[in-house]
Write a protein that holds these residues in place. Structure first.
Motif, PDB file in Angstrom:
ATOM      1  N   ALA A  21       0.828  -1.209   0.000  1.00  0.00           N
ATOM      2  CA  ALA A  21       0.000   0.000   0.000  1.00  0.00           C
ATOM      3  C   ALA A  21       0.858   1.252   0.000  1.00  0.00           C
ATOM      4  O   ALA A  21       0.609   2.206  -0.749  1.00  0.00           O
ATOM      5  N   VAL A  22       1.885   1.250   0.862  1.00  0.00           N
ATOM      6  CA  VAL A  22       2.783   2.401   0.918  1.00  0.00           C
ATOM      7  C   VAL A  22       3.506   2.580  -0.412  1.00  0.00           C
ATOM      8  O   VAL A  22       3.656   3.694  -0.925  1.00  0.00           O
ATOM      9  N   PHE A  23       3.941   1.462  -1.003  1.00  0.00           N
ATOM     10  CA  PHE A  23       4.658   1.525  -2.270  1.00  0.00           C
ATOM     11  C   PHE A  23       3.760   2.066  -3.383  1.00  0.00           C
ATOM     12  O   PHE A  23       4.175   2.858  -4.234  1.00  0.00           O
ATOM     13  N   PHE A  24       2.464   1.669  -3.360  1.00  0.00           N
ATOM     14  CA  PHE A  24       1.504   2.149  -4.360  1.00  0.00           C
ATOM     15  C   PHE A  24       1.306   3.660  -4.236  1.00  0.00           C
ATOM     16  O   PHE A  24       1.283   4.392  -5.231  1.00  0.00           O
ATOM     17  N   VAL A  25       1.184   4.143  -3.006  1.00  0.00           N
ATOM     18  CA  VAL A  25       1.022   5.578  -2.781  1.00  0.00           C
ATOM     19  C   VAL A  25       2.239   6.337  -3.287  1.00  0.00           C
ATOM     20  O   VAL A  25       2.132   7.397  -3.903  1.00  0.00           O
ATOM     21  N   VAL A  26       3.428   5.784  -3.017  1.00  0.00           N
ATOM     22  CA  VAL A  26       4.656   6.429  -3.492  1.00  0.00           C
ATOM     23  C   VAL A  26       4.681   6.487  -5.014  1.00  0.00           C
ATOM     24  O   VAL A  26       5.037   7.512  -5.610  1.00  0.00           O
ATOM     25  N   LEU A  27       4.286   5.384  -5.685  1.00  0.00           N
ATOM     26  CA  LEU A  27       4.276   5.359  -7.148  1.00  0.00           C
ATOM     27  C   LEU A  27       3.292   6.368  -7.722  1.00  0.00           C
ATOM     28  O   LEU A  27       3.580   7.047  -8.718  1.00  0.00           O
ATOM     29  N   VAL A  28       2.103   6.478  -7.098  1.00  0.00           N
ATOM     30  CA  VAL A  28       1.118   7.452  -7.564  1.00  0.00           C
ATOM     31  C   VAL A  28       1.672   8.865  -7.437  1.00  0.00           C
ATOM     32  O   VAL A  28       1.518   9.706  -8.335  1.00  0.00           O
TER      33      VAL A  28
END
Length: 435
Positions: A21-28
């Motif tokens: 989830a954290v990685f997805f937020v960073v990518l966005v």
């Protein structure tokens, strides 16, 4: 509490899900940073401006059509009277002079509280533009030339006010009752559009023609469904076409091959198209069931103008203007003397113009108009004949492509009505940025 925290830490699936989830937020977030320059690029900005300019064109055209021209007016036969009056020595140069005052008083025609769509439709419908030049122009109706000028002036003022100095514009309105034939009416206002960066808005308006016409005491309701039920199903041409198609499907001679069947359909369809558009459609007793589109427009137009010319030049102008001027003789002494020479000059000009146009002389204006009407019908018939074979080929190809399922009466009525536009005119507005 310790137990819950310890349980969460030992749960590898939960930890993995949190990292994802954290990685997805960073990518966005990174994607947003990467895309911001693209969103602010010239292409994106230009696309937004294009959309805005398209909206400007649509909004300006819609606003024009629904807006009311509360004080619009024009002079009946104003242009031809001005020309003739000048030719016989009457001073027509001043808009505030006595001549202008009298004409405005007697001949001004007010169109109060009508929308521009109404005014445009009525103007297109009364022009009676022809496929060739008459009276020095292709416009047959000599009485509403001033209507053209005043309406164009009002539309130009309206659009200039609506669009401002930032945009140039070109407004067009067209009414051609027979598609592809330069017969009907048109309005062109504005400069020639540039070759690029133009934005077009289009719409249609309803023409002020009644859908019910009386022919030989019988009412014709000018709709596709009425035409199908009352005309197509009662004439020999469509009966012959139906019989040929049925014989072809059944393999019955002589229409058991496509060549013979196509030729027979073509012959009957050619007669039907000419009848529908020009000559009128008759039954077996030679009674007119449908007068034809040209008769519905041209003959109607000619009768209106012929009656107006007869009254205007021989009766109404002398009587009405004579009475009106007589009531103010104490103010405008002896001015009534200009009425007779003005009426005679108008009639002589019409006679001379018709004689030059038709290359022959005739006894009365009515005879000249009848000859001109016949000439126009012949011209229209020739124009229709020049492309009728393409129409026929298109029809035959469509029929034989769906020969096992086709409803010939419904298909034929729809096909014929697709070639006309009696009750609808097309309008368009082209805008472009000039600064």
């Amino acid at each position: 509490m310790k137990k819950t925290t310890s349980s969460f830490i030992q749960n590898q699936f939960a930890i993995s899900l949190m990292y994802d989830a954290v990685f997805f937020v960073v990518l966005v977030s990174l994607s947003g940073v990467v895309l911001i320059p693209a969103l602010q690029s010239n292409i994106a900005i230009e696309g937004s401006l294009d959309k805005h300019r398209e909206h400007v064109a649509d909004e300006a055209l819609n606003t024009l059509l629904v807006s009311r021209a509360d004080k619009f007016s024009y002079k009946i036969a104003g242009d031809i009277i001005d020309d003739v009056a000048g030719g016989i020595g009457i001073d027509n140069s001043s808009d505030s002079g006595l001549y202008s005052f009298i004409l405005s008083w007697l001949l001004a025609h007010e169109q109060l509280h009508k929308t521009y769509a109404n005014l445009i439709a009525e103007n297109l419908g009364c022009q009676f533009k022809l496929p060739f030049s008459a009276f020095g122009t292709s416009r047959f109706n000599i009485f509403t030339g001033d209507y053209d000028r005043q309406l164009k002036k009002e539309i130009k003022i309206f659009l200039t006010s609506c669009l401002g100095n930032k945009y140039g514009f070109n407004f067009t309105a067209l009414w051609h009752p027979i598609k592809g034939i330069p017969l009907g009416g048109d309005i062109y206002i504005g400069a020639k559009p540039p070759g690029r960066d133009c934005y077009v808005a289009e719409s249609s308006i309803i023409m002020p023609y009644k859908p019910v016409v009386a022919v030989n005491g019988t009412e014709i309701v000018f709709t596709r469904y009425w035409f199908e039920e009352n005309i197509l199903k009662n004439i020999s041409e469509t009966t012959n076409i139906t019989d040929v198609i049925n014989s072809y499907k059944a393999g019955s001679p002589p229409y058991d091959n496509s060549t013979n069947a196509s030729n027979a359909v073509s012959e009957n369809l050619s007669k039907l198209i000419h009848g529908f558009l020009v000559d009128g459609i008759q039954n077996v007793n030679n009674e007119t069931l449908f007068p034809g589109i040209v008769n519905l427009t041209i003959t109607y137009s000619f009768n209106k103008v012929k009656n107006a010319v007869a009254n205007f030049t021989e009766n109404a102008m002398k009587n009405v203007m004579g009475e009106a001027l007589g009531t103010v003789d104490n103010i405008f002494e002896n001015i009534g003397g200009v009425v007779d020479p003005l009426a005679d000059a108008i009639k002589n000009k019409l006679n001379d113009t018709l004689s030059n146009l038709l290359g022959s002389t005739f006894g009365t204006l009515s005879m000249g108009f009848d000859l001109l009407e016949e000439t126009i019908k012949n011209e229209v018939s020739t124009l229709i004949s020049s492309f009728i074979n393409l129409y026929i080929k298109d029809f035959i190809d469509s029929v034989f492509d769906q020969i096992n399922t086709i409803d010939i009466y419904g298909f034929l009525s729809e096909w014929l009505f697709d070639r006309i536009s009696v009750n609808k005119a097309e309008v368009s507005l082209i805008v472009w940025e000039v600064r």
